[in-house]
Write an enzyme that holds these catalytic residues in place. Sequence first.
Site: not given
Length: 262
Positions: A12-14, A37, A65, A139, A152, A154, A189
């Site tokens: 998830g690096a981008a 990513d 992916d 999170s 989200y 869950a 964001t």
Amino acid sequence: MQIKDKRVIVTGAASDLGLTFSRELLRNGALIIVLIDSRQSPGEQVVENLNNEFGRKRAVFLHCDVTNNSEFDVIFKEAINILGGLDILINNTNVINEIDFSRAVDVNVTAVIRGTLLGIQQMRKDSGGKGGVIVNISSIAGLQAVSQLPVYSATKHAIVSFSRSFAQPYHYDRTNVKVIVLCPGLTGTPILEDLPQDISSTDILQKYRPQRVESVAHGLIYVIRCAQNGSVWINENGQPVYEVQLPDTLPQKKTESDVKEN
């Protein structure tokens, strides 16, 4: 674990957060980072920026992916070959999608589980590895009920439970791989894909005011260096990270008198 001269993978690096994680790791002495990513153009730009800042070949981007299991397996092996091993893995894949719940589960849960298993396979001491650290990014929605984002929430609860389970002595005594959970508040964001018609991205951002990505990155560095295996950490409102204690036993059963009182 000290970060200097360590080899790192960030998924998830981008994203804004993934970029800031990578920058902070390099700033603290990481030898080389492979950034994974599905967003190729942003990912390549991130790596170019990092190499301009820290020197050539300190960061490498691999397009993948992570919801495609076979592709993830192949790319992860390629990352290991580039790094010559693995010391630290940051599973940072994340999306908010309340309409297509299978998409949210694939990104937020399945990809993190698969990444963790691949990382442990490479680092585990009982297979010739030297151990290491895995930080799974959950999170604060993984520690509480969030009415606006039930799917989200869950998926993030799942990451907390999975990570704590894999940190138990049954696994750790054989692998010497720490598994730690970092639970940021809303940061930067967020990637908002599909929301119910009665909830807009503006509603989310107003109710959960984002904090700066740098705050979470500083928390990540502290967690890698100081956190105990299986621990859960919160980073919110731009404040320093703090550890939370979660029960390892079942909640206490309500008595008959408790029921009557309610």
